[in-house]
Design a protein around this motif. Structure first.
Motif, PDB file in Angstrom:
ATOM      1  N   ILE A   1       0.840  -1.204   0.000  1.00  0.00           N
ATOM      2  CA  ILE A   1       0.000   0.000   0.000  1.00  0.00           C
ATOM      3  C   ILE A   1       0.873   1.252   0.000  1.00  0.00           C
ATOM      4  O   ILE A   1       0.638   2.212  -0.751  1.00  0.00           O
ATOM      5  N   ALA A   2       1.909   1.248   0.828  1.00  0.00           N
ATOM      6  CA  ALA A   2       2.800   2.407   0.925  1.00  0.00           C
ATOM      7  C   ALA A   2       3.546   2.653  -0.388  1.00  0.00           C
ATOM      8  O   ALA A   2       3.697   3.797  -0.830  1.00  0.00           O
TER       9      ALA A   2
ATOM     10  N   SER B   1      -5.122  16.574  -4.130  1.00  0.00           N
ATOM     11  CA  SER B   1      -4.949  15.121  -4.229  1.00  0.00           C
ATOM     12  C   SER B   1      -3.793  14.638  -3.348  1.00  0.00           C
ATOM     13  O   SER B   1      -3.756  13.470  -2.942  1.00  0.00           O
ATOM     14  N   TYR B   2      -2.867  15.545  -3.033  1.00  0.00           N
ATOM     15  CA  TYR B   2      -1.723  15.187  -2.206  1.00  0.00           C
ATOM     16  C   TYR B   2      -2.170  14.656  -0.851  1.00  0.00           C
ATOM     17  O   TYR B   2      -1.602  13.686  -0.335  1.00  0.00           O
ATOM     18  N   ILE B   3      -3.198  15.273  -0.276  1.00  0.00           N
ATOM     19  CA  ILE B   3      -3.629  14.861   1.067  1.00  0.00           C
ATOM     20  C   ILE B   3      -4.220  13.455   1.025  1.00  0.00           C
ATOM     21  O   ILE B   3      -4.057  12.665   1.968  1.00  0.00           O
ATOM     22  N   PHE B   4      -4.924  13.097  -0.075  1.00  0.00           N
ATOM     23  CA  PHE B   4      -5.475  11.749  -0.191  1.00  0.00           C
ATOM     24  C   PHE B   4      -4.356  10.715  -0.224  1.00  0.00           C
ATOM     25  O   PHE B   4      -4.412   9.690   0.472  1.00  0.00           O
ATOM     26  N   MET B   5      -3.329  10.979  -1.017  1.00  0.00           N
ATOM     27  CA  MET B   5      -2.206  10.043  -1.097  1.00  0.00           C
ATOM     28  C   MET B   5      -1.448   9.987   0.222  1.00  0.00           C
ATOM     29  O   MET B   5      -0.961   8.926   0.629  1.00  0.00           O
TER      30      MET B   5
ATOM     31  N   GLY C   1      -0.107   6.818   5.193  1.00  0.00           N
ATOM     32  CA  GLY C   1      -0.183   6.584   6.632  1.00  0.00           C
ATOM     33  C   GLY C   1      -0.849   5.261   6.965  1.00  0.00           C
ATOM     34  O   GLY C   1      -0.412   4.540   7.873  1.00  0.00           O
ATOM     35  N   PHE C   2      -1.908   4.914   6.231  1.00  0.00           N
ATOM     36  CA  PHE C   2      -2.617   3.652   6.461  1.00  0.00           C
ATOM     37  C   PHE C   2      -1.699   2.455   6.217  1.00  0.00           C
ATOM     38  O   PHE C   2      -1.610   1.545   7.045  1.00  0.00           O
ATOM     39  N   GLY C   3      -0.999   2.459   5.096  1.00  0.00           N
ATOM     40  CA  GLY C   3      -0.098   1.358   4.780  1.00  0.00           C
ATOM     41  C   GLY C   3       1.057   1.250   5.751  1.00  0.00           C
ATOM     42  O   GLY C   3       1.402   0.148   6.216  1.00  0.00           O
TER      43      GLY C   3
ATOM     44  N   ILE D   1      12.663   7.940  -3.622  1.00  0.00           N
ATOM     45  CA  ILE D   1      13.670   7.179  -2.871  1.00  0.00           C
ATOM     46  C   ILE D   1      13.017   6.292  -1.804  1.00  0.00           C
ATOM     47  O   ILE D   1      13.396   5.128  -1.653  1.00  0.00           O
ATOM     48  N   PRO D   2      12.000   6.785  -1.067  1.00  0.00           N
ATOM     49  CA  PRO D   2      11.294   5.876  -0.150  1.00  0.00           C
ATOM     50  C   PRO D   2      10.635   4.692  -0.854  1.00  0.00           C
ATOM     51  O   PRO D   2      10.503   3.622  -0.257  1.00  0.00           O
ATOM     52  N   VAL D   3      10.219   4.873  -2.124  1.00  0.00           N
ATOM     53  CA  VAL D   3       9.689   3.734  -2.879  1.00  0.00           C
ATOM     54  C   VAL D   3      10.735   2.629  -2.960  1.00  0.00           C
ATOM     55  O   VAL D   3      10.453   1.448  -2.711  1.00  0.00           O
ATOM     56  N   LEU D   4      11.952   3.003  -3.307  1.00  0.00           N
ATOM     57  CA  LEU D   4      13.037   2.030  -3.430  1.00  0.00           C
ATOM     58  C   LEU D   4      13.334   1.360  -2.089  1.00  0.00           C
ATOM     59  O   LEU D   4      13.635   0.165  -2.027  1.00  0.00           O
ATOM     60  N   MET D   5      13.238   2.139  -1.011  1.00  0.00           N
ATOM     61  CA  MET D   5      13.491   1.575   0.312  1.00  0.00           C
ATOM     62  C   MET D   5      12.459   0.510   0.678  1.00  0.00           C
ATOM     63  O   MET D   5      12.802  -0.579   1.166  1.00  0.00           O
ATOM     64  N   PHE D   6      11.181   0.811   0.440  1.00  0.00           N
ATOM     65  CA  PHE D   6      10.137  -0.151   0.782  1.00  0.00           C
ATOM     66  C   PHE D   6      10.147  -1.360  -0.151  1.00  0.00           C
ATOM     67  O   PHE D   6       9.814  -2.472   0.269  1.00  0.00           O
ATOM     68  N   VAL D   7      10.508  -1.162  -1.410  1.00  0.00           N
ATOM     69  CA  VAL D   7      10.644  -2.297  -2.320  1.00  0.00           C
ATOM     70  C   VAL D   7      11.742  -3.244  -1.812  1.00  0.00           C
ATOM     71  O   VAL D   7      11.598  -4.473  -1.867  1.00  0.00           O
ATOM     72  N   SER D   8      12.818  -2.681  -1.305  1.00  0.00           N
ATOM     73  CA  SER D   8      13.885  -3.525  -0.743  1.00  0.00           C
ATOM     74  C   SER D   8      13.371  -4.311   0.456  1.00  0.00           C
ATOM     75  O   SER D   8      13.757  -5.479   0.664  1.00  0.00           O
ATOM     76  N   CYS D   9      12.479  -3.704   1.262  1.00  0.00           N
ATOM     77  CA  CYS D   9      11.890  -4.419   2.405  1.00  0.00           C
ATOM     78  C   CYS D   9      11.004  -5.572   1.925  1.00  0.00           C
ATOM     79  O   CYS D   9      11.018  -6.660   2.517  1.00  0.00           O
ATOM     80  N   ILE D  10      10.229  -5.324   0.874  1.00  0.00           N
ATOM     81  CA  ILE D  10       9.372  -6.375   0.317  1.00  0.00           C
ATOM     82  C   ILE D  10      10.221  -7.556  -0.154  1.00  0.00           C
ATOM     83  O   ILE D  10       9.891  -8.718   0.085  1.00  0.00           O
TER      84      ILE D  10
END
Length: 397
Positions: A78-79, A94-98, A103-105, A164-173
Motif C-alpha cells: 500500500i505504501a 490530491s496530495y492529502i489523499f495520497m 499513513g494507512f499502509g 527514494i522511499p519507494v526504493l526503500m520499501f521495495v527492498s523491504c518487500i
C-alpha cells in the motif's frame, strides 16, 4: 535467533529512514511549496496520522488472527503504490489523499514490526528490554539518516524526495519475500512453545493483576503514549517552521536528527547496562524519562542560537532513550502469546493518534498564541502524565 534479529533490525532501520524522509518535510512542503496555511498543513498531518492509527489497529488484529508475514507485506505494498503516486503527482488537494493512504499502509507495517519485536524479545535469553532498546536505536539511526538525506534532496528534487522511499520499501518487500522462512520459523517456534509457556511460566498477567486493574493499566499507558507523542511530534512538524522563523535552515533542522541519532549511539548502550539495575520496575524508568523529556522543552521559548536547539534535543534524547523502548517492553510484560500483537498495537495506535493531534494542535497554539505557550504547555503535560504512571500496577518479575 541471531539472524531473525539482524533482518528485523534492517527492516526497522529502513522503515524509519522512510519516516525520516516523509515527516520533517511535509509541514514545510504543504506550507511553502503548496502554499497552504500552517493550520492546513497541521490538519493534513493529523489526518495522515489518524489513518496510520487505523492501519495500526488493523495490523494488530491481522497479525494475531491471520498471516503475520503477509500483514507486514500488505502494508509495504500500500505504501509503495501511494509513494509512486506522490512522486509523479504532488499537487493539492490530491496530495492529502495520497498522504493519508501512505499513513494507512505504514501503520499496518509498523505494528507488524513491533509485534515481531515482541515475539523475538520474549524468546530471547536475559532482559527483554535490551532487544527493545536495540530496535529503538536502529529506528533512530534510520530516522537520522532519512532526515539528514532529505534535507539535501528536498531542495534538489521533489520527485526524489518521494521516490527514494519507494526504493526503500521495495527492498523491504524483497527481504521479507526471500527471508520469509525466518519469520515463519519465529511464528512456529512461538506456537510450538505455547503449551510449554503455559506450563512453565507464571499465570496470565491479566489474572495476576486483576481484570479491572489490568484495564486501568492499559488506559493509563494508552493516555501516556498519546500525550507523550503529541508533545514529541512537534520536533517532526512545527519545529521546522519555528526554527526557520528563528533564522535556521532546513539543513540545520535535518542535522538536529543526526545529532539525536549520534548521541543515542552513546546513550543507548549505557541504558542497556545501567537501567535494569537502577529500575527494577519499568514504570519508574518511564516516569523519570518522560519528566526529562518535558523539561527539555523549557529551553525553546527563548531560543535564539542553534546551540540552544541542539542542547534541548540532547536532553530530550536522554529522556526518550529511557521511555520509547521501555513502554513496548512493559506492554510485552503484560502480554501472552495470544494477544502480543494486539497489545503492541496499542503503542502504535496511540502513538499515531498523538502524532495525528500533535502537529495540528501545535499549529493552532502557535498561531493563536505563541510557540512559547506551546512549549510550556508540553512541559506541564509531560509532568502530569509522568505522575499518573505511579498508578500502574506492574508485576515484579
Amino acid at each position: 535467533m541471531r539472524r531473525q534479529k539482524m533482518w528485523l533490525l534492517i527492516l526497522n532501520i529502513t522503515f524509519n529512514m522512510v519516516m525520516g524522509f516523509i515527516l520533517p518535510v511535509n509541514m514545510v512542503f504543504i506550507n511553502k511549496n503548496l502554499h497552504e496555511p500552517l493550520t492546513t498543513a497541521g490538519f493534513a498531518l493529523m489526518v495522515y496520522s489518524l489513518f496510520m492509527m487505523i492501519g495500526n489497529a488493523l495490523g494488530g488484529v491481522l497479525f494475531d488472527k491471520t498471516s503475520r508475514r503477509w500483514t507486514l507485506q500488505s502494508g509495504y505494498f500500500i505504501a509503495v503504490l501511494t509513494l509512486i503516486g506522490m512522486s509523479f503527482h504532488h499537487v493539492w488537494p490530491s496530495y492529502i489523499f495520497m498522504l493519508v493512504m501512505l499513513g494507512f499502509g505504514m501503520g499496518i507495517s509498523y505494528t507488524a514490526i513491533n509485534a515481531y519485536t515482541a515475539y523475538i524479545a520474549e524468546q530471547s535469553v536475559g532482559d527483554s528490554r535490551i532487544f527493545f532498546n536495540n530496535m529503538y536505536l536502529a529506528a533512530n539511526v534510520g530516522i537520522a539518516i532519512g532526515s539528514t538525506a532529505v534535507s539535501f534532496i528536498f531542495n534538489a528534487s521533489i520527485f526524489l524526495t518521494f521516490f527514494i522511499p519507494v526504493l526503500m520499501f521495495v527492498s523491504c518487500i524483497i527481504i521479507v519475500f526471500f527471508k520469509a522462512d525466518l519469520f515463519d520459523e519465529t511464528n512456529e517456534q512461538a506456537n510450538e512453545s505455547h503449551d510449554h509457556y503455559n506450563d512453565d511460566q507464571p499465570a496470565d498477567p491479566k489474572i495476576e493483576i486483576g481484570d479491572r486493574r489490568f484495564r486501568l493499566n492499559l488506559i493509563i499507558l494508552s493516555g501516556a503514549i498519546f500525550m507523550m507523542w503529541m508533545g514529541y511530534t512537534q520536533w517532526d512538524s512545527n519545529m521546522s517552521v519555528y526554527m526557520l522563523s528563528r533564522g535556521m535552515t532546513m539543513k540545520q533542522f535535518g542535522l538536529i536528527f543526526t545529532i539525536n541519532a549520534t548521541s543515542l549511539l552513546i546513550i543507548q548502550p549505557i541504558m542497556n547496562r545501567v537501567m535494569s539495575k537502577l529500575f527494577k520496575l519499568l514504570k519508574n524508568q518511564i516516569m523519570i524519562g518522560i519528566t526529562i523529556m518535558g523539561l527539555s522543552f523549557l529551553l525553546l521559548p527563548n531560543a535564539k542560537s542553534y546551540l540552544t536547539f541542539v542542547t534541548s534535543m540532547l536532553i530530550l534524547t536522554v529522556g526518550e532513550a529511557m521511555v520509547f523502548p521501555t513502554i513496548p517492553a512493559l506492554l510485552n510484560k503484560m502480554s501472552t502469546n495470544k494477544n502480543r500483537g494486539s497489545l503492541q498495537s496499542l503503542y502504535s495506535i496511540f502513538g499515531s493518534l498523538g502524532r495525528a493531534v500533535g502537529p495540528y494542535v501545535g499549529s493552532l497554539l502557535a498561531t493563536w498564541l505563541t510557540f512559547g505557550h506551546l512549549f510550556y504547555g508540553i512541559t506541564v503535560m509531560m509532568i502530569i502524565i509522568a505522575v499518573s504512571l505511579q498508578s500502574v500496577k506492574e508485576l515484579n518479575k
